[in-house]
Write a protein that holds these residues in place. Structure first.
Motif, PDB file in Angstrom:
ATOM      1  N   SER A   1       0.868  -1.163   0.000  1.00 21.84           N
ATOM      2  CA  SER A   1       0.000   0.000   0.000  1.00 21.84           C
ATOM      3  C   SER A   1       0.910   1.218   0.000  1.00 21.84           C
ATOM      4  N   ILE A   2       0.822   1.999  -1.058  1.00 19.46           N
ATOM      5  CA  ILE A   2       1.697   3.164  -1.200  1.00 19.46           C
ATOM      6  C   ILE A   2       1.496   4.099  -0.005  1.00 19.46           C
ATOM      7  N   GLU A   3       0.237   4.211   0.398  1.00 19.69           N
ATOM      8  CA  GLU A   3      -0.089   5.132   1.487  1.00 19.69           C
ATOM      9  C   GLU A   3       0.665   4.743   2.763  1.00 19.69           C
ATOM     10  N   SER A   4       0.724   3.439   3.057  1.00 17.98           N
ATOM     11  CA  SER A   4       1.379   3.061   4.312  1.00 17.98           C
ATOM     12  C   SER A   4       2.895   3.186   4.206  1.00 17.98           C
ATOM     13  N   VAL A   5       3.436   2.956   2.988  1.00 18.44           N
ATOM     14  CA  VAL A   5       4.881   3.168   2.821  1.00 18.44           C
ATOM     15  C   VAL A   5       5.221   4.633   3.083  1.00 18.44           C
ATOM     16  N   ILE A   6       4.400   5.529   2.525  1.00 27.24           N
ATOM     17  CA  ILE A   6       4.672   6.955   2.697  1.00 27.24           C
ATOM     18  C   ILE A   6       4.568   7.355   4.165  1.00 27.24           C
ATOM     19  N   SER A   7       3.533   6.859   4.851  1.00 33.84           N
ATOM     20  CA  SER A   7       3.388   7.186   6.277  1.00 33.84           C
ATOM     21  C   SER A   7       4.617   6.741   7.063  1.00 33.84           C
ATOM     22  N   GLU A   8       5.088   5.527   6.705  1.00 34.02           N
ATOM     23  CA  GLU A   8       6.254   4.980   7.388  1.00 34.02           C
ATOM     24  C   GLU A   8       7.476   5.870   7.183  1.00 34.02           C
ATOM     25  N   VAL A   9       7.681   6.254   5.911  1.00 32.41           N
ATOM     26  CA  VAL A   9       8.845   7.078   5.581  1.00 32.41           C
ATOM     27  C   VAL A   9       8.768   8.419   6.311  1.00 32.41           C
ATOM     28  N   ILE A  10       7.576   9.017   6.298  1.00 31.85           N
ATOM     29  CA  ILE A  10       7.429  10.316   6.961  1.00 31.85           C
ATOM     30  C   ILE A  10       7.722  10.176   8.452  1.00 31.85           C
ATOM     31  N   TYR A  11       7.247   9.081   9.037  1.00 28.36           N
ATOM     32  CA  TYR A  11       7.515   8.841  10.457  1.00 28.36           C
ATOM     33  C   TYR A  11       9.026   8.736  10.699  1.00 28.36           C
ATOM     34  N   GLU A  12       9.689   7.995   9.815  1.00 30.35           N
ATOM     35  CA  GLU A  12      11.133   7.805   9.990  1.00 30.35           C
ATOM     36  C   GLU A  12      11.911   9.102   9.827  1.00 30.35           C
ATOM     37  N   LEU A  13      11.383   9.991   8.988  1.00 30.64           N
ATOM     38  CA  LEU A  13      12.121  11.215   8.701  1.00 30.64           C
ATOM     39  C   LEU A  13      11.724  12.368   9.622  1.00 30.64           C
ATOM     40  N   GLN A  14      10.790  12.087  10.522  1.00 33.40           N
ATOM     41  CA  GLN A  14      10.261  13.137  11.388  1.00 33.40           C
ATOM     42  C   GLN A  14      11.371  13.887  12.126  1.00 33.40           C
ATOM     43  N   ASP A  15      12.370  13.128  12.616  1.00 36.78           N
ATOM     44  CA  ASP A  15      13.429  13.793  13.399  1.00 36.78           C
ATOM     45  C   ASP A  15      14.262  14.729  12.528  1.00 36.78           C
TER      46      ASP A  15
END
Lengths: 445, 225
Positions: A297-311
């Motif tokens: 699911s593209i949406e969940s990949v993007i959410s994951e990436v955004i979470y990882e890049l939050q810092d």
């Protein structure tokens, strides 16, 4: 473009139709001649019989009185006309056939007529016998109808047979195309078993595809071996150097400057490692050493990436807004797609200003599913956009970025190509950059 | 604890030797598969650091040999420059305890070895005391006295890693690699790790002064114990 099967059937139908049509025309043309000659023979026969009988017949006596004699049969399909010719000047052609209209009662009809001249007792007589052509015309019409019917029936039967035969004949060909070319993603796992066929050409095709796949496989294996060797030969010395530096750092009598220099050296080695690993990743993708086993699911990949890049975003006080609304799913390699979005969004952070913002949104159309990664950062010059995806290309004059290896977008490009995703960058200096990813809709479900 | 380093690159083996010796490990070397096999049959090791590409054979074969000897508990960490994912899976399925891609950091190696020890020996009580702060590694908890300190996963990882590598400067890059994994894009801008360190510091400083938690200018961090 048309299928070979349709072309063959079309060609067959056309030639058959043409031949039958020509035959039909011949029949129609000669039908007239044949029926006329039949009629003529009969008329001649009748004329002969009449002349033979006429001498003793009283009809002759009638002519002598009235000079001419006409007799129609009951149905007015036939008539006999006899008269005496006074002068001798007429050129005599015996017998002489003509077709001409005659009015009988109040109807005009075509008649086939025989003109016959004979001498009897020194006198010249002219005999004319006519036969109506109505019957012949009717016959002609019937024959025409039968011919057309026969042509249509035989054409459709032969068409059906052609279709069936072509299907059987071409079946191995379509099988080869489908199973040996279309369904092959990885030449290494190619099925070398030949498709059943009795057609030599198809067997040759099958065999040459098989041979081609062998060659491709060999190339891929060699390339794989090369990549493995290079990775070993480059990464081993990097490892030795980096652990050696680490050990030096643990010496107790280092001053601050020396410590700093060694840390910088380790950092340089890290950069080298990053370059080697990135190049290896790119060549592995380009050599199709990955597959697409996951439904992601593209949406969940993007959410994951955004979470990882939050810092990283927080470090520059950048806000990231995830405005993805659709649930787009696709066959893909999850870790590669993850890297794809990681690199793009990470770039958007890297080239953004303090307190900037990044919006990730999507849109669908009939053909595409689009993702937009919009930042309000520094933007890129037109020239820079053109080179953005080249290896080792980076925005110059930027101190923060100078030490990066410039392979991030090259990796993005090869991952996108592997997944058939189109990439586009739109950018205005000082306003921001929009990164557009266009997924073909056919992969959506 | 004794460690067998099976590595054909002499330079690399000696550096690992130097580092682990300082940590109190006893080291033996094998540069070939045949030598390694002999040693494995004779001795039992706490750790075998195994390179896959050996001059006279594949490291996997050695792993098989080892697993076929009954009653052996030697922990195996595979070291390889082959970046292939299937190697990793194969290694772990065949009974290796962990996997480290070359080039790796010695600090990372040490952290992995500690993790393997904890896993293997199922240490129930596995706490570390740092100036009144208690790190419960098994449950990933930090307490000060009776009070529990709410750390995020990353903050705990950073604290744990620095404590484990106490008295050594840990660079930002090293810390990033440990906490975020082996990411391709390693630039100078691993400053984002500062965000987590800053928060960690704040949470610890509520309870006590932390002069032992040192920032080493333009390099990284150090915990002095």
């Amino acid at each position: 473009m048309y299928k070979l099967q349709s072309k063959l059937i079309f060609y067959n139908a056309l030639t058959k139709g043409f031949i039958i049509l020509i035959l039909g025309c011949f029949v129609m043309i000669f039908l007239d001649d044949i029926s006329y000659s039949q009629l003529d023979v009969r008329l001649q026969d009748k004329a002969d019989r009449l002349i033979k009988n006429i001498t003793d017949n009283e009809v002759y006596n009638k002519i002598s009185e009235d000079k001419s004699f006409t007799d129609y049969n009951v149905l007015k399909e036939e008539y006999v006309f006899l008269d005496k010719i006074e002068s001798d000047t007429t050129v005599v052609v015996n017998p002489n056939f003509i077709t001409s209209p005659k009015t009988v009662g109040n109807e005009t009809e075509s008649f086939r007529i025989i003109n016959y001249y004979f001498k009897h007792k020194g006198e010249l007589y002219h005999l004319e016998i006519g036969q109506s052509l109505v019957a012949v015309k009717r016959l002609r019409k019937t024959i025409l109808l039968i011919t057309i019917f026969a042509v249509l029936v035989s054409l459709s039967i032969s068409l059906i047979i052609d279709i069936l035969f072509n299907k059987v004949l071409l079946n191995p060909f379509y099988k080869i195309v489908d199973q040996k070319i279309n369904k092959v993603n990885d030449p290494l796992s190619y099925n070398h078993q030949l498709i059943k066929t009795t057609t030599q050409d198809f067997r040759a095709l099958d065999e040459s595809i098989s041979g081609l796949m062998n060659k491709v496989s060999n190339f891929i294996l060699k390339e794989k071996q090369f990549i493995a060797n290079v990775s070993h030969e480059l990464l081993t010395p990097i490892s030795i150097l980096s652990v050696r530096f680490e050990n030096i750092l643990n010496e107790e009598n280092l001053n601050e400057l020396q410590t700093k220099k060694i840390f910088d050296s380790i950092k340089t080695l890290q950069r080298l490692k990053g370059v080697v690993n990135s190049l290896l990743l790119i060549s592995k993708i380009e050599n199709h050493q990955f597959n697409k086993p996951d439904i992601i699911s593209i949406e969940s990949v993007i959410s994951e990436v955004i979470y990882e890049l939050q810092d990283r975003a927080e470090n520059k006080n950048i806000s990231i807004f995830n405005e993805i609304q659709y649930q787009f799913k696709s066959y893909a390699n999850e870790s590669l797609v993850h890297t794809l979005f990681f690199n793009i969004i990470n770039n958007a952070i890297k080239y953004n200003n303090e307190d900037g913002q990044i919006i990730v949104k999507d849109k669908t159309s009939n053909e595409y599913y689009n993702i937009y990664i919009v930042d309000n950062g520094k933007g890129m010059e037109k020239d820079a956009i053109e080179h953005a995806f080249n290896r080792f290309e980076k925005v110059e004059d930027d101190e923060e970025v100078l030490e990066s290896h410039g392979l991030g977008l090259a990796i993005v490009k090869s991952i996108a190509q592997f997944h058939q995703i189109d990439l586009e960058i739109k950018s205005d200096l000082g306003i921001g950059t929009t990164f557009i990813l266009r997924f073909p809709n056919q992969f959506m479900f | 604890m004794n460690v067998l380093i099976v590595e054909d690159e002499r330079g690399l083996a000696l550096e690992i030797d130097e580092f682990l010796s300082k940590q109190g490990y006893t080291i033996e070397h094998a540069r070939k598969k045949a030598t390694a096999e002999e040693k494995i049959f004779v001795n039992q090791y706490d750790f075998i650091l195994l390179d896959l590409g050996l001059p006279d054979g594949d490291g996997f074969e050695l792993l098989h040999t080892l697993k076929n000897i009954k009653g052996r508990e030697d922990a195996v960490i595979i070291l390889t420059a082959r970046g292939e994912v299937d190697d990793r899976i194969k290694g772990l399925e065949d009974g290796a305890d962990d996997y480290l891609a070359k080039p790796f950091s010695l600090n990372e190696l040490l952290a992995r070895m500690h993790a393997v020890i904890r896993r293997k020996h199922k240490l129930e009580k596995n706490d570390i005391e740092v100036f009144g702060f208690n790190l419960d590694i098994k449950n990933r908890l930090v307490t000060f006295g009776e009070e529990r300190i709410n750390l995020t996963k990353k903050e705990f990882e950073i604290f744990n890693y620095l404590v484990l590598n106490k008295n050594r400067v840990i660079s930002r890059v090293n810390l990033t690699e440990h906490v975020w994994g082996d990411i391709l894009e390693v630039n100078s801008d691993s400053n984002f790790v500062d965000v987590h360190v800053k928060n960690l510091r704040k949470k610890l400083a509520i309870h006590a002064e932390i002069p032992w938690f040192e920032t080493v200018r333009s390099i990284g961090f150090r915990i002095n114990i």
